[in-house]
Design a protein around this motif. Sequence first.
Motif, PDB file in Angstrom:
ATOM      1  N   GLN A 101     -88.201 -85.359  20.597  1.00 22.79           N
ATOM      2  CA  GLN A 101     -88.355 -86.807  20.503  1.00 22.79           C
ATOM      3  C   GLN A 101     -89.631 -87.255  21.234  1.00 22.79           C
ATOM      4  OE1 GLN A 101     -86.273 -89.308  18.702  1.00 22.79           O
ATOM      5  NE2 GLN A 101     -86.159 -87.298  17.724  1.00 22.79           N
ATOM      6  N   VAL A 102     -90.761 -86.734  20.717  1.00 21.54           N
ATOM      7  CA  VAL A 102     -92.082 -87.062  21.270  1.00 21.54           C
ATOM      8  C   VAL A 102     -93.009 -87.469  20.138  1.00 21.54           C
ATOM      9  CG1 VAL A 102     -91.878 -85.531  23.277  1.00 21.54           C
ATOM     10  CG2 VAL A 102     -92.835 -84.633  21.132  1.00 21.54           C
ATOM     11  N   ILE A 103     -94.085 -88.188  20.485  1.00 20.96           N
ATOM     12  CA  ILE A 103     -95.081 -88.577  19.490  1.00 20.96           C
ATOM     13  C   ILE A 103     -96.452 -88.600  20.167  1.00 20.96           C
ATOM     14  CG2 ILE A 103     -94.741 -91.075  19.881  1.00 20.96           C
ATOM     15  CD1 ILE A 103     -95.188 -89.781  16.377  1.00 20.96           C
ATOM     16  N   VAL A 114     -98.994 -87.861  25.121  1.00 25.56           N
ATOM     17  CA  VAL A 114     -97.763 -87.804  24.300  1.00 25.56           C
ATOM     18  C   VAL A 114     -96.717 -88.752  24.885  1.00 25.56           C
ATOM     19  CG1 VAL A 114     -95.881 -86.312  23.517  1.00 25.56           C
ATOM     20  CG2 VAL A 114     -98.212 -85.425  23.604  1.00 25.56           C
ATOM     21  N   ALA A 115     -96.107 -89.574  24.031  1.00 26.00           N
ATOM     22  CA  ALA A 115     -95.044 -90.490  24.471  1.00 26.00           C
ATOM     23  C   ALA A 115     -93.693 -89.811  24.358  1.00 26.00           C
ATOM     24  CB  ALA A 115     -95.054 -91.764  23.619  1.00 26.00           C
ATOM     25  N   THR A 116     -92.856 -90.007  25.385  1.00 22.59           N
ATOM     26  CA  THR A 116     -91.494 -89.459  25.399  1.00 22.59           C
ATOM     27  C   THR A 116     -90.567 -90.473  26.058  1.00 22.59           C
ATOM     28  OG1 THR A 116     -90.066 -87.640  26.160  1.00 22.59           O
ATOM     29  CG2 THR A 116     -91.853 -88.293  27.631  1.00 22.59           C
ATOM     30  N   SER A 117     -89.267 -90.326  25.777  1.00 28.56           N
ATOM     31  CA  SER A 117     -88.279 -91.171  26.462  1.00 28.56           C
ATOM     32  C   SER A 117     -87.440 -90.345  27.430  1.00 28.56           C
ATOM     33  CB  SER A 117     -87.348 -91.838  25.433  1.00 28.56           C
ATOM     34  OG  SER A 117     -86.623 -90.848  24.720  1.00 28.56           O
ATOM     35  N   ASP A 118     -87.760 -89.034  27.504  1.00 27.50           N
ATOM     36  CA  ASP A 118     -86.926 -88.123  28.302  1.00 27.50           C
ATOM     37  C   ASP A 118     -87.776 -87.347  29.306  1.00 27.50           C
ATOM     38  OD1 ASP A 118     -84.957 -86.517  29.302  1.00 27.50           O
ATOM     39  OD2 ASP A 118     -84.748 -85.273  27.515  1.00 27.50           O
ATOM     40  N   PHE A 123     -89.032 -78.645  29.762  1.00 28.30           N
ATOM     41  CA  PHE A 123     -89.597 -77.688  28.809  1.00 28.30           C
ATOM     42  C   PHE A 123     -90.644 -78.329  27.890  1.00 28.30           C
ATOM     43  CE2 PHE A 123     -85.242 -76.227  29.709  1.00 28.30           C
ATOM     44  CZ  PHE A 123     -85.541 -74.999  30.296  1.00 28.30           C
ATOM     45  N   ILE A 124     -90.667 -79.673  27.854  1.00 29.98           N
ATOM     46  CA  ILE A 124     -91.583 -80.355  26.938  1.00 29.98           C
ATOM     47  C   ILE A 124     -93.031 -79.937  27.180  1.00 29.98           C
ATOM     48  CG2 ILE A 124     -92.588 -82.596  26.327  1.00 29.98           C
ATOM     49  CD1 ILE A 124     -89.884 -83.867  26.640  1.00 29.98           C
TER      50      ILE A 124
END
Length: 574
Positions: A101-103, A114-118, A123-124
């Motif tokens: 869930q990244v962009i 990179v945008a993430t909500s987590d 590991f991202i």
Amino acid sequence: MIKVFNNINKMAEASVYQRLGERLIKAGIITQAQLDRALEEQKISGGRLGYNLIRLGYIDEETLLSFLAKEFGLDTIKLRKIDIDQSLISLIPQQVAEKYQVIPISKDGNKLVVATSDPFNIFILNDLEFITEHKIELVLAEELAVREAIDRYYGSPIPPEILEELREEVPIEIRRREKEELDLEKLHAEEAPVVKLVNHILVNAIKKKASDIHIEPYKDELRVRYRIDGVLHDFMNMPNRLEPSLTARLKIMAALDIAEKRRPQDGRIEIKVGQKDIDIRVSIIPTLYGEKTVLRLLDKSSGIKGMEELGLSKEELNKFLWAIKRPYGMILVTGPTGSGKTTTLYAVLNKLNSKEVNILTAEDPVEYTLEGINQVQINEKIGLTFSSALRSFLRQDPDIIMVGEIRDLDTADIAIKAALTGHLVLSTLHTNDAPSTITRLLDMNIEPFLVSSSLIAIIAQRLVRVICPHCRERVRVRPELLTKVGFSPEEAKTIKVYQGKGCSSCNYTGYRGRVALFEILIVSDAIRNAILARESAGKIREIAISEGMKTLRASGLEKIKMGITTIEEVLRVT
């Protein structure tokens, strides 16, 4: 970059000693009582703690995002307000973007933002740096904004042939019960193809009078099936990659946690389609290839049937009416799930409802609202169970009590005692037939004298499909086959048997609608003596038949003789 990665690792290690909730309390954002309530909710429905705090209204997503950004040393971004260069999208494969869930949002030399909500997922960074061969810098964005961006920039996962079917706008109005659901809805673009796909599935199910929708993920496909007149039929097959988006949309509609994919979740949606008010019960479970969703549809605008519309013969109706006019005692309606027990109970309540009596019901869920009847929605999360509701009812000066289902000894014991102390008690039980209901109560360790003294009648029922009137035709059946089913040799020679050929009116099934078969056991003195002697269900059945009880099979044979249903249907349910 190394500093950010170290920060994340430190946070992951420190979480053992100082959880997110404790840090929020320390910052004065929430209270201990609010944390305890959110943790309680998390145990029941799963999901992240942050999501449950937002869902309960203790914190908004923007506040939580700002807090996490400060804790992790990350920036935040309003993802919906920026346009992303399409050339960046190719740097992260769609499967990876959906998994984490990244962009990607910008690039400066060898640095990819990179945008993430987590931010908790350690590991991202490693995985994205390996895949993109860029240094990764994370920024925080709202969860649904990230999901929307993935759908927007990677393109709709819906194949063109399915999109072609969705061109026409489908009118669905989502009814709101709580503010939090409205807020969730605003976060999702109503014009998204997935929204139209969900609407398409729902509207078609309503048009076809389906009772349930099954959305099932398999290795290579996502199958949608409708249960129509008690039987499942294929509706459409789609690529399996559609499952996450479709399930997320349904979770948003039902105010469930879209991030929780490891635990079952249950919810509810209320929609309006045309003039129909539809209540949808949602059940989602994790399976090998994704999450399976089952939707139970209830058309509230269809109204409540009268007892005369249930499909009872004149003799059966008279027996039933005699039973419900008793001043006290217990009447049980039995059968498997989906056999129409609730419909029968509502018809009885409608018949008994008057200004002279106080009627209380405990239901899970309340399917229809009845004017003049006090209905209680069971909520086991807060301890409002059938047994606790029943105890409270006895202090409410009731005349008639309806308990949605007897699930345990405690509920059965209270219901029977209520029936013995001047109340008419109605309830349901899952048993195969009327006589076995008695042995089930005895097996639950209810004393025989309590069972024999409290029971007035047991009504077992099944639903059979009705032959379509538009394509109904007579068929020849050998007399020996008819006698094997249960007809007498004389009947087998004269009976006329019908079936549906299949037409557009019945979706080429040969059936349209359903009718109930009934087995009504009136508890007579002879049956009371058999209960006291702990006789078997077989012996009780013999006594009941000798006293005029018509079995479920016999009721089915009557419907065959009347040309209402087929031999196959009766054999299927009896």
